[in-house]
Motif scaffolding. Sequence first.
Motif, PDB file in Angstrom:
ATOM      1  N   UNK A 185       0.826  -1.203   0.000  1.00 21.74           N
ATOM      2  CA  UNK A 185       0.000   0.000   0.000  1.00 21.74           C
ATOM      3  C   UNK A 185       0.862   1.255   0.000  1.00 21.74           C
ATOM      4  N   UNK A 186       2.002   1.208   0.711  1.00 23.05           N
ATOM      5  CA  UNK A 186       2.897   2.361   0.739  1.00 23.05           C
ATOM      6  C   UNK A 186       3.451   2.644  -0.656  1.00 23.05           C
ATOM      7  N   UNK A 187       3.810   1.581  -1.377  1.00 21.95           N
ATOM      8  CA  UNK A 187       4.334   1.759  -2.732  1.00 21.95           C
ATOM      9  C   UNK A 187       3.261   2.319  -3.658  1.00 21.95           C
ATOM     10  N   UNK A 188       2.038   1.785  -3.535  1.00 19.26           N
ATOM     11  CA  UNK A 188       0.946   2.276  -4.373  1.00 19.26           C
ATOM     12  C   UNK A 188       0.665   3.753  -4.092  1.00 19.26           C
ATOM     13  N   UNK A 189       0.705   4.137  -2.810  1.00 20.59           N
ATOM     14  CA  UNK A 189       0.467   5.531  -2.452  1.00 20.59           C
ATOM     15  C   UNK A 189       1.568   6.436  -2.989  1.00 20.59           C
ATOM     16  N   UNK A 190       2.806   5.940  -2.933  1.00 21.27           N
ATOM     17  CA  UNK A 190       3.929   6.731  -3.441  1.00 21.27           C
ATOM     18  C   UNK A 190       3.786   6.970  -4.938  1.00 21.27           C
ATOM     19  N   UNK A 191       3.444   5.916  -5.669  1.00 19.90           N
ATOM     20  CA  UNK A 191       3.270   6.059  -7.114  1.00 19.90           C
ATOM     21  C   UNK A 191       2.102   6.989  -7.437  1.00 19.90           C
ATOM     22  N   UNK A 192       1.014   6.839  -6.693  1.00 23.12           N
ATOM     23  CA  UNK A 192      -0.157   7.681  -6.935  1.00 23.12           C
ATOM     24  C   UNK A 192       0.150   9.152  -6.671  1.00 23.12           C
ATOM     25  N   UNK A 193       1.082   9.394  -5.743  1.00 23.43           N
ATOM     26  CA  UNK A 193       1.459  10.769  -5.421  1.00 23.43           C
ATOM     27  C   UNK A 193       2.498  11.329  -6.383  1.00 23.43           C
ATOM     28  N   UNK A 194       2.925  10.503  -7.350  1.00 24.35           N
ATOM     29  CA  UNK A 194       3.874  10.974  -8.353  1.00 24.35           C
ATOM     30  C   UNK A 194       5.331  10.783  -7.994  1.00 24.35           C
ATOM     31  N   UNK A 195       5.612  10.013  -6.938  1.00 20.70           N
ATOM     32  CA  UNK A 195       7.004   9.786  -6.537  1.00 20.70           C
ATOM     33  C   UNK A 195       7.736   8.963  -7.592  1.00 20.70           C
ATOM     34  N   UNK A 196       9.026   9.251  -7.755  1.00 19.98           N
ATOM     35  CA  UNK A 196       9.861   8.495  -8.688  1.00 19.98           C
ATOM     36  C   UNK A 196      11.106   7.953  -7.997  1.00 19.98           C
ATOM     37  N   UNK A 197      11.294   8.303  -6.723  1.00 20.80           N
ATOM     38  CA  UNK A 197      12.507   7.918  -5.995  1.00 20.80           C
ATOM     39  C   UNK A 197      12.123   7.317  -4.655  1.00 20.80           C
ATOM     40  N   UNK A 198      12.645   6.117  -4.367  1.00 21.77           N
ATOM     41  CA  UNK A 198      12.366   5.455  -3.093  1.00 21.77           C
ATOM     42  C   UNK A 198      13.357   4.316  -2.892  1.00 21.77           C
ATOM     43  N   UNK A 199      13.402   3.829  -1.676  1.00 23.70           N
ATOM     44  CA  UNK A 199      14.146   2.623  -1.333  1.00 23.70           C
ATOM     45  C   UNK A 199      13.497   2.058  -0.085  1.00 23.70           C
ATOM     46  N   UNK A 200      13.754   0.781   0.224  1.00 22.69           N
ATOM     47  CA  UNK A 200      13.248   0.282   1.491  1.00 22.69           C
ATOM     48  C   UNK A 200      14.373   0.308   2.521  1.00 22.69           C
ATOM     49  N   UNK A 201      13.992   0.379   3.797  1.00 22.59           N
ATOM     50  CA  UNK A 201      14.952   0.508   4.887  1.00 22.59           C
ATOM     51  C   UNK A 201      15.113  -0.859   5.528  1.00 22.59           C
ATOM     52  N   UNK A 202      16.262  -1.485   5.297  1.00 22.22           N
ATOM     53  CA  UNK A 202      16.503  -2.818   5.838  1.00 22.22           C
ATOM     54  C   UNK A 202      17.856  -2.839   6.556  1.00 22.22           C
ATOM     55  N   UNK A 203      18.742  -3.754   6.153  1.00 25.08           N
ATOM     56  CA  UNK A 203      19.924  -4.038   6.946  1.00 25.08           C
ATOM     57  C   UNK A 203      20.925  -2.923   7.101  1.00 25.08           C
ATOM     58  N   UNK A 204      20.952  -1.941   6.193  1.00 20.00           N
ATOM     59  CA  UNK A 204      21.907  -0.847   6.307  1.00 20.00           C
ATOM     60  C   UNK A 204      21.363   0.321   7.125  1.00 20.00           C
ATOM     61  N   UNK A 205      20.154   0.180   7.658  1.00 21.37           N
ATOM     62  CA  UNK A 205      19.567   1.214   8.500  1.00 21.37           C
ATOM     63  C   UNK A 205      19.082   2.409   7.692  1.00 21.37           C
ATOM     64  N   UNK A 206      18.345   3.289   8.362  1.00 26.99           N
ATOM     65  CA  UNK A 206      17.844   4.486   7.684  1.00 26.99           C
ATOM     66  C   UNK A 206      18.986   5.298   7.079  1.00 26.99           C
ATOM     67  N   UNK A 207      20.024   5.535   7.869  1.00 29.33           N
ATOM     68  CA  UNK A 207      21.115   6.368   7.372  1.00 29.33           C
ATOM     69  C   UNK A 207      21.876   5.699   6.239  1.00 29.33           C
ATOM     70  N   UNK A 208      22.071   4.383   6.324  1.00 28.48           N
ATOM     71  CA  UNK A 208      22.790   3.692   5.263  1.00 28.48           C
ATOM     72  C   UNK A 208      22.051   3.720   3.943  1.00 28.48           C
TER      73      UNK A 208
END
Length: 352
Positions: free
Chosen positions: A231-254
């Motif tokens: 749902x987060x991905x669908x909302x991002x696309x619907x809002x016109x976003x073109x840049x994203x990543x998921x936050x996993x093993x390298x942490x938010x800052x990584x």
Amino acid sequence: MTTSTTTTVTPQEGVRLTRYARGGGCACKIPPGELEEVVAGLTGRTSRTRPAGELLVGLDSGDDAAVVRLPRGTGGRDGTGGRAVVVTADFFAPVVDDPYDWGRIAAANALSDVYAMGGTPLVAANLLAWPRGALPLDLAREVLRGGLDVADEAGCHVAGGHSVDDPEPKYGMAVTGTADPERLLRNDTGRPGTPLSLTKPLGLGVLNTRHKATGEVFPEAVRTMVALNRDAAASALAAGAVCATDVTGFGLLGHLYKLARASRVTAVVDASAVPFLDGAHEAVRDGHVSGGTRRNLAWVAPYTDFGGTGEPARLLLADAQTSGGLLVAGEVPGAPVIGELVPAGAHRLVVR
């Protein structure tokens, strides 16, 4: 720590799966700096014959999954190659003691890479390593059942896979999905002036580390990890976003550092706006910080202006997440804005 959010349980058949894991979920990744040395020189290469179409996303920017545009005539309603294939694989050792929950978490985490590219999962293959002489196979069945249930929720087929006898149990999935090649979410397309949204709270790593050490169970953390990023991905696309990543093993800052570097911008984080799970700050206070989190912090520190941010907050911002949320360059309904992208400055990351 809020006592109402934790319980202590007896694992199935008295087995604590996390005792068989040297690392903790996505915290057991090869450190990002070492990994980049391994793949150096292997980027920018594509098949000479390119029988499968154009490689749109590969190793170059360290994105979440590979994306290949289907050859002309094999995709899209008009036969012009209007679809792309998204491919990823992810697996890890037990992050919780309950085998069913571990299976659900691992599946949601693997599927997340497809969502992070703006794609839809189509089919997954199980990846299972199991110490068959040390752990009952009934527990392995529970792990697989958890993965199947989450894949069902995602509308993704699970068709076979691969298993090996291994001293350390591991589980995950290789996932293939599809996407619109003109509407991908990439980590190299961030632009100055864009807000940064985070769709799940942080703290999963330190709570999982506490769970491994003490046996305490954190239901809110489990619910967060098994939640799909669909749902987060669908909302991002619907809002016109073109840049994203998921936050996993390298942490938010990584992961944010990789995004800012690939996009050639600086990312500014408002630490006070970042959401955290209940008990996360107490877990850091009590020393439940994984080696992976400390390595994440050491990796980004040379490229980060932390200002007056103290070490506990730095560790939480670098906390190695398992099945974390999406970090989106753009506003996502219902997700907090935690910062913004600005023109490239002296540091890739600024925490204030």
